[in-house]
Design a protein around this motif. Structure first.
Motif, PDB file in Angstrom:
ATOM      1  N   GLU A 236      54.446  46.076  21.997  1.00 27.50           N
ATOM      2  CA  GLU A 236      54.534  47.402  23.333  1.00 27.50           C
ATOM      3  C   GLU A 236      53.295  48.139  22.579  1.00 27.50           C
ATOM      4  O   GLU A 236      52.271  49.116  23.584  1.00 27.50           O
ATOM      5  CB  GLU A 236      55.167  48.817  23.247  1.00 27.50           C
ATOM      6  N   ASP A 237      52.361  47.781  21.812  1.00 27.62           N
ATOM      7  CA  ASP A 237      50.841  48.203  20.967  1.00 27.62           C
ATOM      8  C   ASP A 237      51.056  49.710  21.174  1.00 27.62           C
ATOM      9  O   ASP A 237      50.371  50.652  21.418  1.00 27.62           O
ATOM     10  CB  ASP A 237      50.091  47.661  21.946  1.00 27.62           C
ATOM     11  N   ARG A 238      52.445  50.253  20.713  1.00 27.52           N
ATOM     12  CA  ARG A 238      52.255  51.710  20.962  1.00 27.52           C
ATOM     13  C   ARG A 238      52.767  52.467  19.585  1.00 27.52           C
ATOM     14  O   ARG A 238      53.441  52.420  18.291  1.00 27.52           O
ATOM     15  CB  ARG A 238      53.801  52.379  21.211  1.00 27.52           C
ATOM     16  N   ASP A 239      52.542  54.046  18.963  1.00 30.35           N
ATOM     17  CA  ASP A 239      52.665  54.297  17.941  1.00 30.35           C
ATOM     18  C   ASP A 239      53.233  55.716  18.031  1.00 30.35           C
ATOM     19  O   ASP A 239      52.746  56.359  19.114  1.00 30.35           O
ATOM     20  CB  ASP A 239      51.259  54.591  16.913  1.00 30.35           C
ATOM     21  N   MET A 240      54.181  56.107  17.507  1.00 33.79           N
ATOM     22  CA  MET A 240      54.451  57.049  17.844  1.00 33.79           C
ATOM     23  C   MET A 240      54.960  58.057  15.825  1.00 33.79           C
ATOM     24  O   MET A 240      54.737  57.646  15.321  1.00 33.79           O
ATOM     25  CB  MET A 240      55.842  57.200  18.745  1.00 33.79           C
ATOM     26  N   GLY A 241      55.219  59.156  16.188  1.00 28.01           N
ATOM     27  CA  GLY A 241      55.583  60.027  14.766  1.00 28.01           C
ATOM     28  C   GLY A 241      58.211  59.924  14.873  1.00 28.01           C
ATOM     29  O   GLY A 241      57.711  59.007  15.591  1.00 28.01           O
ATOM     30  N   ALA A 242      58.332  60.573  14.223  1.00 33.17           N
ATOM     31  CA  ALA A 242      59.436  60.608  13.987  1.00 33.17           C
ATOM     32  C   ALA A 242      60.100  61.270  15.428  1.00 33.17           C
ATOM     33  O   ALA A 242      61.162  60.532  15.817  1.00 33.17           O
ATOM     34  CB  ALA A 242      59.842  61.353  13.135  1.00 33.17           C
ATOM     35  N   ASP A 243      59.250  61.735  16.253  1.00 30.62           N
ATOM     36  CA  ASP A 243      59.861  62.838  17.160  1.00 30.62           C
ATOM     37  C   ASP A 243      59.735  62.077  18.209  1.00 30.62           C
ATOM     38  O   ASP A 243      60.608  62.314  19.312  1.00 30.62           O
ATOM     39  CB  ASP A 243      59.295  64.281  17.265  1.00 30.62           C
ATOM     40  N   GLY A 244      58.722  61.573  18.301  1.00 33.09           N
ATOM     41  CA  GLY A 244      58.674  60.336  19.355  1.00 33.09           C
ATOM     42  C   GLY A 244      59.697  59.756  19.110  1.00 33.09           C
ATOM     43  O   GLY A 244      60.269  59.021  20.370  1.00 33.09           O
ATOM     44  N   LEU A 245      59.866  58.445  18.540  1.00 28.12           N
ATOM     45  CA  LEU A 245      60.749  57.255  18.142  1.00 28.12           C
ATOM     46  C   LEU A 245      62.119  58.137  18.568  1.00 28.12           C
ATOM     47  O   LEU A 245      62.770  57.267  19.545  1.00 28.12           O
ATOM     48  CB  LEU A 245      60.906  56.831  16.622  1.00 28.12           C
ATOM     49  N   ILE A 246      62.927  59.219  18.232  1.00 22.58           N
ATOM     50  CA  ILE A 246      64.123  60.317  18.575  1.00 22.58           C
ATOM     51  C   ILE A 246      64.168  60.131  19.864  1.00 22.58           C
ATOM     52  O   ILE A 246      64.942  59.634  20.418  1.00 22.58           O
ATOM     53  CB  ILE A 246      64.079  61.425  17.330  1.00 22.58           C
ATOM     54  N   ASP A 247      62.969  60.530  20.608  1.00 24.67           N
ATOM     55  CA  ASP A 247      63.018  60.994  21.705  1.00 24.67           C
ATOM     56  C   ASP A 247      63.898  59.765  21.815  1.00 24.67           C
ATOM     57  O   ASP A 247      63.490  59.442  23.913  1.00 24.67           O
ATOM     58  CB  ASP A 247      61.668  61.144  22.687  1.00 24.67           C
ATOM     59  N   LEU A 248      62.236  58.065  22.068  1.00 24.79           N
ATOM     60  CA  LEU A 248      62.505  57.437  22.815  1.00 24.79           C
ATOM     61  C   LEU A 248      63.923  56.311  22.209  1.00 24.79           C
ATOM     62  O   LEU A 248      64.907  56.298  23.953  1.00 24.79           O
ATOM     63  CB  LEU A 248      62.167  56.426  21.775  1.00 24.79           C
ATOM     64  N   LEU A 249      64.183  56.348  21.767  1.00 23.60           N
ATOM     65  CA  LEU A 249      66.255  56.223  21.000  1.00 23.60           C
ATOM     66  C   LEU A 249      67.084  57.089  22.081  1.00 23.60           C
ATOM     67  O   LEU A 249      68.166  57.028  22.772  1.00 23.60           O
ATOM     68  CB  LEU A 249      66.260  56.381  19.771  1.00 23.60           C
ATOM     69  N   GLY A 250      67.134  58.196  22.454  1.00 26.33           N
ATOM     70  CA  GLY A 250      67.624  59.024  23.425  1.00 26.33           C
ATOM     71  C   GLY A 250      67.177  58.538  24.554  1.00 26.33           C
ATOM     72  O   GLY A 250      68.257  58.538  25.011  1.00 26.33           O
ATOM     73  N   THR A 251      66.434  58.265  24.976  1.00 20.89           N
ATOM     74  CA  THR A 251      65.727  57.579  26.093  1.00 20.89           C
ATOM     75  C   THR A 251      67.156  56.683  27.120  1.00 20.89           C
ATOM     76  O   THR A 251      67.619  56.103  27.345  1.00 20.89           O
ATOM     77  CB  THR A 251      64.910  57.323  26.880  1.00 20.89           C
ATOM     78  N   TRP A 252      66.873  55.160  25.091  1.00 22.10           N
ATOM     79  CA  TRP A 252      67.339  54.449  25.997  1.00 22.10           C
ATOM     80  C   TRP A 252      69.129  54.241  25.443  1.00 22.10           C
ATOM     81  O   TRP A 252      69.844  54.111  26.281  1.00 22.10           O
ATOM     82  CB  TRP A 252      67.434  53.282  24.048  1.00 22.10           C
ATOM     83  N   ILE A 253      70.130  56.232  24.697  1.00 23.03           N
ATOM     84  CA  ILE A 253      71.227  56.212  24.941  1.00 23.03           C
ATOM     85  C   ILE A 253      71.497  56.821  25.930  1.00 23.03           C
ATOM     86  O   ILE A 253      72.599  56.012  26.869  1.00 23.03           O
ATOM     87  CB  ILE A 253      71.153  56.989  23.980  1.00 23.03           C
ATOM     88  N   ASP A 254      70.897  57.360  26.627  1.00 20.58           N
ATOM     89  CA  ASP A 254      70.915  58.450  28.244  1.00 20.58           C
ATOM     90  C   ASP A 254      70.879  56.736  29.150  1.00 20.58           C
ATOM     91  O   ASP A 254      71.477  56.707  30.550  1.00 20.58           O
ATOM     92  CB  ASP A 254      69.813  58.957  28.793  1.00 20.58           C
ATOM     93  N   SER A 255      70.723  55.654  28.892  1.00 11.83           N
ATOM     94  CA  SER A 255      70.208  54.203  30.146  1.00 11.83           C
ATOM     95  C   SER A 255      70.991  53.356  29.731  1.00 11.83           C
ATOM     96  O   SER A 255      71.436  52.828  30.739  1.00 11.83           O
ATOM     97  CB  SER A 255      68.811  53.699  30.176  1.00 11.83           C
ATOM     98  N   TYR A 256      71.537  52.895  28.422  1.00 12.23           N
ATOM     99  CA  TYR A 256      72.660  52.316  28.198  1.00 12.23           C
ATOM    100  C   TYR A 256      73.642  52.634  27.613  1.00 12.23           C
ATOM    101  O   TYR A 256      74.026  53.317  26.959  1.00 12.23           O
ATOM    102  CB  TYR A 256      71.770  51.455  27.342  1.00 12.23           C
ATOM    103  N   PRO A 257      74.469  51.420  27.578  1.00 11.11           N
ATOM    104  CA  PRO A 257      76.129  52.415  27.132  1.00 11.11           C
ATOM    105  C   PRO A 257      76.341  51.471  25.030  1.00 11.11           C
ATOM    106  O   PRO A 257      76.635  50.648  25.096  1.00 11.11           O
ATOM    107  CB  PRO A 257      76.990  51.190  27.692  1.00 11.11           C
ATOM    108  N   ILE A 258      74.962  52.427  24.439  1.00 14.18           N
ATOM    109  CA  ILE A 258      74.760  52.397  23.309  1.00 14.18           C
ATOM    110  C   ILE A 258      75.770  53.168  22.750  1.00 14.18           C
ATOM    111  O   ILE A 258      75.950  54.360  23.271  1.00 14.18           O
ATOM    112  CB  ILE A 258      73.275  53.210  23.438  1.00 14.18           C
ATOM    113  N   ALA A 259      77.179  52.454  21.516  1.00 15.53           N
ATOM    114  CA  ALA A 259      77.685  53.761  21.185  1.00 15.53           C
ATOM    115  C   ALA A 259      77.157  53.367  19.544  1.00 15.53           C
ATOM    116  O   ALA A 259      78.240  54.470  18.501  1.00 15.53           O
ATOM    117  CB  ALA A 259      78.982  52.623  21.461  1.00 15.53           C
ATOM    118  N   SER A 260      76.736  53.214  19.103  1.00 19.26           N
ATOM    119  CA  SER A 260      75.752  53.003  17.674  1.00 19.26           C
ATOM    120  C   SER A 260      74.488  52.689  17.195  1.00 19.26           C
ATOM    121  O   SER A 260      74.027  51.730  17.683  1.00 19.26           O
ATOM    122  CB  SER A 260      77.020  52.092  16.892  1.00 19.26           C
ATOM    123  N   ILE A 261      74.385  53.158  16.396  1.00 19.34           N
ATOM    124  CA  ILE A 261      72.918  52.954  15.930  1.00 19.34           C
ATOM    125  C   ILE A 261      72.751  53.637  14.688  1.00 19.34           C
ATOM    126  O   ILE A 261      73.412  54.551  14.078  1.00 19.34           O
ATOM    127  CB  ILE A 261      71.924  54.325  17.302  1.00 19.34           C
TER     128      ILE A 261
END
Ligand code: PGA
Ligand code: ZN
Length: 405
Positions: A236-261
């Protein structure tokens, strides 16, 4: 490995493409032969060092056997003998001891370690990625779990349907391009999230309500795309720090039925692991793989920092059966879940099916639902089910205290 009574055991060391930096060394010869991957030095370790030291030992004393091996190579990463030499020998002894006791391996393990055997809940890859797919997508494993299944064979049936539904969607989009290292579909996607969308669609296509009987599990393997604390999503040609990655994973947890990471941030970022666990630990299972490398001491330290709530158990990361079991025991002591796991470089060896069952570990991750080195493990579990019975399946119990449970 032969015993005086005539019984015999064999173990085959697996290997991994996305290795943790703190795991036991997979000793290869380098040079020209077999593209540098030959293992003559590891074989010499077995023949000239380990075998003479074990001669006369009692094969049922797994801890004593492994302590003897460790005394030959006290280096932290087993780079003198090679972790592949030590783990294969340790596994072979375990098999020989089970044969001498005339017990199936899972039963021997359960009796030896005083555990109640159960059939594990599988994590099965549908799309491969990361180091297992030429970094075609950044996230390494897009998997499903079927915690709503009543039996192990029901998990196999549902997963097979989801796998082929995902393949059919790829074909329809003109994006079918073979499989990745662990047998999941090769991921031709425009974004990491498109893989999640496609996986959710595949679950729907087989008539399942996503998050009902079937859930999604991710191995982010974040160390693989982290440099100096920055995460680069190349697709996706994107660069982020740990907080950015944690936020991104959070949006996925909110949007998809993810039970384990698994490995949501880098193996070198315990603070990031703790932060991720604080934010999402009550909703999803958070597994440490590269971060904890099947090491009891690291598991105990992580528990003190409240980082992760589950541990991946790959015996070859530790280098002996005893150290692998010690990591499992440390996980139990910390109230962490355990997921026994294969490697990306696997063989026909099915020890992990027995280990997951015999220890009653609760979960088993083997890669996909194709290729014989993967199917061998699932088939072995089905054979164990024949003896142990369908009721021995743990079902969704390992996901208790997540949104699913
Ligand atoms: P590896 O991948 O065997 O390449 O380390 C498996 C995993 O990360 O779980
Ligand atoms: Zn992993």
């Amino acid at each position: 490995m032969g015993l005086a009574c005539g019984h015999f055991g064999r173990g085959i060391a697996p290997s991994g493409a996305s290795r943790g930096t703190r795991e036991a060394i997979d000793l290869r010869d380098g040079g020209k032969a077999l593209r540098g991957m030959d293992v003559q030095r590891a074989l010499t370790s077995v023949q000239d060092s380990i075998a003479p030291a074990l001669l006369g030992h009692n094969a049922t004393d797994q801890a004593g056997i492994d302590a003897t091996i460790l005394a030959l190579d006290p280096s932290p990463l087993k780079d003198v003998l090679g972790g592949n030499a030590t783990v294969a020998t340790s596994m072979a002894v375990l098999h020989a001891a089970a044969a001498a006791a005339r017990k199936p391996l899972w039963r021997h393990i359960a009796d030896h370690y005083g555990q109640t055997p159960t059939l594990p809940l599988p994590e099965i890859q549908i799309f491969g990625g990361g180091a297992h797919a030429g970094r075609r997508v950044d996230i390494q494993d897009f998997m499903v779990m079927v915690p709503g299944a009543k039996t192990f064979d029901e998990v196999m049936e549902v997963t097979s349907e989801v796998y082929f539904a995902a393949g059919a969607i790829m074909k329809q989009k003109g994006r079918l391009a073979g499989v990745a290292d662990e047998g999941g579909w090769w991921p031709i996607f425009d974004s990491n999230e498109e893989a999640l969308e496609t996986l959710t669609l595949a679950i729907e296509k087989v008539g399942e309500k996503p998050g009902d009987r079937v859930v999604i599990s991710l191995d982010v393997a974040a160390s693989e795309f982290c440099t100096d604390g920055r995460y680069r999503l190349a697709l996706e040609d994107r660069d982020m720090g740990a907080d950015g990655l944690i936020d991104l994973l959070g949006t996925w947890i909110d949007s998809y039925p993810i039970a384990s990471i698994e490995d949501p941030v880098s193996e070198d970022d315990p603070a990031g692991m703790a932060k991720f666990t604080r934010r999402f630990g009550a909703r999803v299972q958070i597994i440490g793989d590269d971060y904890l490398v099947t090491n009891a001491k690291l598991v105990t330290e992580a528990a003190a920092q409240k980082a992760c709530n589950a541990v991946l158990i790959k015996v070859n990361q530790a280098g002996t059966i005893t150290e692998g079991v010690d990591a499992f025991k440390a996980a139990n002591a910390a109230g962490y879940r355990s997921v026994v796991s294969a490697r990306s470089g696997e063989t026909e060896d099915v020890t992990i099916s027995h280990l997951a069952t015999g220890l009653g570990a609760g979960q088993l991750k083997v890669g996909s639902f194709t290729r014989s080195e993967r199917m061998a493990k699932w088939n072995e579990c089905l054979r164990i089910q024949d003896t142990l019975g369908r009721d021995a399946f743990v079902g969704g119990a390992p996901l208790a205290n997540t949104w699913w449970g």
